[in-house]
Scaffold this motif. Structure first.
Motif, PDB file in Angstrom:
ATOM      1  N   TRP A   5      71.085  27.263  12.321  1.00 46.83           N
ATOM      2  CA  TRP A   5      70.452  27.006  13.606  1.00 46.83           C
ATOM      3  C   TRP A   5      69.520  28.152  14.017  1.00 46.83           C
ATOM      4  CZ3 TRP A   5      70.708  22.431  16.127  1.00 46.83           C
ATOM      5  CH2 TRP A   5      71.693  21.532  15.706  1.00 46.83           C
ATOM      6  N   ALA A   6      69.755  29.319  13.492  1.00 50.65           N
ATOM      7  CA  ALA A   6      68.899  30.450  13.838  1.00 50.65           C
ATOM      8  C   ALA A   6      67.516  30.329  13.208  1.00 50.65           C
ATOM      9  CB  ALA A   6      69.549  31.759  13.398  1.00 50.65           C
ATOM     10  N   ASP A   7      67.380  29.439  12.209  1.00 53.76           N
ATOM     11  CA  ASP A   7      66.104  29.300  11.505  1.00 53.76           C
ATOM     12  C   ASP A   7      65.261  28.137  12.014  1.00 53.76           C
ATOM     13  OD1 ASP A   7      66.735  31.461   9.907  1.00 53.76           O
ATOM     14  OD2 ASP A   7      67.698  30.221   8.370  1.00 53.76           O
ATOM     15  N   LEU A   8      65.659  27.533  13.120  1.00 49.67           N
ATOM     16  CA  LEU A   8      64.854  26.444  13.682  1.00 49.67           C
ATOM     17  C   LEU A   8      63.469  26.966  14.057  1.00 49.67           C
ATOM     18  CD1 LEU A   8      67.454  24.638  15.986  1.00 49.67           C
ATOM     19  CD2 LEU A   8      66.472  23.785  13.852  1.00 49.67           C
ATOM     20  N   PRO A   9      62.426  26.137  13.924  1.00 49.53           N
ATOM     21  CA  PRO A   9      61.063  26.587  14.248  1.00 49.53           C
ATOM     22  C   PRO A   9      60.961  27.106  15.682  1.00 49.53           C
ATOM     23  CG  PRO A   9      61.015  24.460  13.131  1.00 49.53           C
ATOM     24  CD  PRO A   9      62.452  24.746  13.436  1.00 49.53           C
ATOM     25  N   GLU A  10      60.242  28.182  15.833  1.00 50.52           N
ATOM     26  CA  GLU A  10      60.114  28.802  17.152  1.00 50.52           C
ATOM     27  C   GLU A  10      59.471  27.853  18.161  1.00 50.52           C
ATOM     28  OE1 GLU A  10      58.000  32.692  19.280  1.00 50.52           O
ATOM     29  OE2 GLU A  10      58.296  32.624  17.099  1.00 50.52           O
ATOM     30  N   GLU A  11      58.486  27.070  17.725  1.00 56.20           N
ATOM     31  CA  GLU A  11      57.822  26.138  18.639  1.00 56.20           C
ATOM     32  C   GLU A  11      58.802  25.088  19.155  1.00 56.20           C
ATOM     33  OE1 GLU A  11      55.001  24.483  21.022  1.00 56.20           O
ATOM     34  OE2 GLU A  11      54.967  26.389  19.944  1.00 56.20           O
ATOM     35  N   LEU A  12      59.681  24.601  18.284  1.00 55.41           N
ATOM     36  CA  LEU A  12      60.691  23.623  18.695  1.00 55.41           C
ATOM     37  C   LEU A  12      61.655  24.239  19.706  1.00 55.41           C
ATOM     38  CD1 LEU A  12      62.101  20.884  18.435  1.00 55.41           C
ATOM     39  CD2 LEU A  12      63.336  21.793  16.449  1.00 55.41           C
ATOM     40  N   LEU A  13      62.075  25.477  19.438  1.00 57.97           N
ATOM     41  CA  LEU A  13      62.974  26.156  20.363  1.00 57.97           C
ATOM     42  C   LEU A  13      62.302  26.379  21.715  1.00 57.97           C
ATOM     43  CD1 LEU A  13      64.489  28.839  17.952  1.00 57.97           C
ATOM     44  CD2 LEU A  13      65.672  26.841  18.895  1.00 57.97           C
ATOM     45  N   ARG A  14      61.031  26.715  21.686  1.00 55.25           N
ATOM     46  CA  ARG A  14      60.317  26.950  22.941  1.00 55.25           C
ATOM     47  C   ARG A  14      60.226  25.667  23.758  1.00 55.25           C
ATOM     48  NH1 ARG A  14      56.107  28.916  20.896  1.00 55.25           N
ATOM     49  NH2 ARG A  14      56.791  31.096  20.979  1.00 55.25           N
ATOM     50  N   LEU A  15      59.942  24.537  23.089  1.00 55.68           N
ATOM     51  CA  LEU A  15      59.869  23.257  23.788  1.00 55.68           C
ATOM     52  C   LEU A  15      61.223  22.876  24.387  1.00 55.68           C
ATOM     53  CD1 LEU A  15      57.646  21.183  21.321  1.00 55.68           C
ATOM     54  CD2 LEU A  15      56.990  22.053  23.578  1.00 55.68           C
ATOM     55  N   CYS A  16      62.294  23.138  23.644  1.00 61.48           N
ATOM     56  CA  CYS A  16      63.636  22.827  24.143  1.00 61.48           C
ATOM     57  C   CYS A  16      63.983  23.698  25.347  1.00 61.48           C
ATOM     58  CB  CYS A  16      64.674  23.028  23.047  1.00 61.48           C
ATOM     59  SG  CYS A  16      64.571  21.837  21.692  1.00 61.48           S
ATOM     60  N   SER A  17      63.602  24.961  25.303  1.00 61.31           N
ATOM     61  CA  SER A  17      63.944  25.882  26.395  1.00 61.31           C
ATOM     62  C   SER A  17      63.264  25.483  27.696  1.00 61.31           C
ATOM     63  CB  SER A  17      63.574  27.314  26.019  1.00 61.31           C
ATOM     64  OG  SER A  17      62.165  27.487  25.982  1.00 61.31           O
ATOM     65  N   ARG A  18      62.101  24.854  27.615  1.00 56.46           N
ATOM     66  CA  ARG A  18      61.376  24.461  28.819  1.00 56.46           C
ATOM     67  C   ARG A  18      62.035  23.287  29.538  1.00 56.46           C
ATOM     68  NH1 ARG A  18      55.143  24.842  26.486  1.00 56.46           N
ATOM     69  NH2 ARG A  18      55.090  27.130  26.347  1.00 56.46           N
ATOM     70  N   CYS A  19      62.974  22.637  28.879  1.00 57.84           N
ATOM     71  CA  CYS A  19      63.674  21.507  29.496  1.00 57.84           C
ATOM     72  C   CYS A  19      64.975  21.938  30.171  1.00 57.84           C
ATOM     73  CB  CYS A  19      63.979  20.436  28.446  1.00 57.84           C
ATOM     74  SG  CYS A  19      62.510  19.718  27.683  1.00 57.84           S
ATOM     75  N   LEU A  20      65.272  23.227  30.150  1.00 60.51           N
ATOM     76  CA  LEU A  20      66.548  23.718  30.661  1.00 60.51           C
ATOM     77  C   LEU A  20      66.397  24.301  32.062  1.00 60.51           C
ATOM     78  CD1 LEU A  20      67.803  25.581  27.459  1.00 60.51           C
ATOM     79  CD2 LEU A  20      68.353  23.251  28.174  1.00 60.51           C
TER      80      LEU A  20
END
Length: 362
Positions: A5-20
């Protein structure tokens, strides 16, 4: 094969964080270093409603419209102090006259004490008798070139402070004395409105940075409503006036009539260059968030559960329990049909603070 899970794409993580919501964002950033770097630490896309103080705890209850939950936020520096908000920052003022500006329990900035004004000797025990407001020109999180303007003494006095200054500098207004209702930082200047409907501008980077001058007069009928829902038309009393910058960058004048029934808001767009004022019948996909100390606008967002074309506002029925119709703490006014939705969340205000909206930090 199991995925790291630490290797997930940074862009995907950034998009997910904006929904929190902010609380979940903190947990998101605590997972690992890659998740932490993908989610900016001080960024939130959701406003929070901070409740009045619980005298038994150094924390404050905060309500998140996104997850519809009440979270516990550690704010020990706000204990037994009146709180205000501007651009996502908290300002605290105590009976000792000390003023602090904070972003979190660690990032705290000491401002000059209020008694640096020679004519302010003490604060009354009940802070509601000493209306105060703090306004930031920019967020200290993103700029070191910021200023703070303060309204105090029931709007009769205004002061300005820059980082490094040892005292507040009084801002001079045209005579006769003008009681200021609200102020914002707009188009590079501090812009205020007084109780008579005059809009004044203080050009802090101009040749007279501590002089305010009248640049527009709001039509008198906007300051004295004649509302058809009143038993005696012409007896309407304004409960509040706000200046807000819209999501499109225009200057909005928002007035509120009544406390409960009838309760109405009206929104007008003011063009300071053309000297015009027109009523806004719809905010479109945007909504306003208003409190005694601040006002801001946001685009509505389904995933954050912010309703469009609405005014979110904090109530001001001091000293009344919910069962008697008081202290609803947050209400939503629907501009289209002029209806109001109530969100009862607490029983009483305290003597030091009231619920306030905290603007998202970008």
């Amino acid at each position: 094969m199991a995925r790291n899970w630490a290797d997930l794409p940074e862009e995907l993580l950034r998009l997910c964080s904006r929904c929190l919501c902010p609380k979940d964002l903190w947990a998101f950033r605590a997972v690992c270093r890659s998740w932490q770097s993908a989610a900016p630490e001080e960024r939130s896309y959701v406003p929070w409603l901070m409740f009045a103080e619980n005298t038994e705890s150094p924390c404050r209850d905060v309500f998140c419209p996104s997850c519809r939950r009440v979270h516990l936020a550690p704010v020990p520096a706000a204990r037994a102090r009146r709180c205000f908000s501007s651009r996502g920052w908290l300002f605290t003022l105590g009976l000792d006259m000390e003023i602090h500006m904070l972003k979190n329990p660690i990032y705290i900035v000491k401002l000059p004490d209020l008694d640096m004004f020679s004519h302010v000797k003490r604060l009354p025990y009940y802070f509601d008798d000493f209306d105060t407001k703090f306004v930031l020109s920019a967020s200290p999180s993103t700029s070191s070139d910021y200023m703070v303007m303060i309204i105090y003494g029931k709007g009769k006095l205004v002061g300005l402070w820059r980082p490094g200054g040892e005292a507040w500098t009084a801002v001079n207004f045209p005579s006769p004395r003008r009681d200021i209702w609200d102020v914002i930082f707009y188009d590079g200047c501090f812009v205020a409105i007084d109780y008579k409907g005059s809009i004044l501008r203080c050009d802090v980077d101009g040749p007279a940075p501590f002089e305010a001058r009248v640049i527009f007069e709001v039509p008198g009928w906007l300051m004295h409503w004649e509302h058809p829902d009143l038993v005696k038309p012409g007896t309407g009393h304004l409960r509040g006036v706000h200046l807000v910058q819209s999501t499109r960058g225009s200057l909005l004048f928002v007035s509120r009539l009544g406390r409960r029934k009838p309760l109405r808001f009206r929104v007008f767009e003011i063009d300071l260059n053309a000297r015009t004022c027109r009523e806004v019948k719809s905010l479109g996909n945007a909504s306003l968030f208003l409190g005694p100390d601040s006002g801001f606008s946001l685009e509505s967002d389904e995933k954050h559960r912010i309703e469009p074309n609405c005014i979110y506002f904090t109530d001001d029925s001091w000293g009344h329990p919910i069962e008697e119709g008081g202290n609803m703490q947050m209400r939503i006014y629907h501009i289209e049909d002029r209806t109001t939705k109530q969100f009862p969340m607490a029983t009483f205000y305290d003597d030091y603070s009231y619920p306030l909206w905290i603007e998202p930090s970008f």
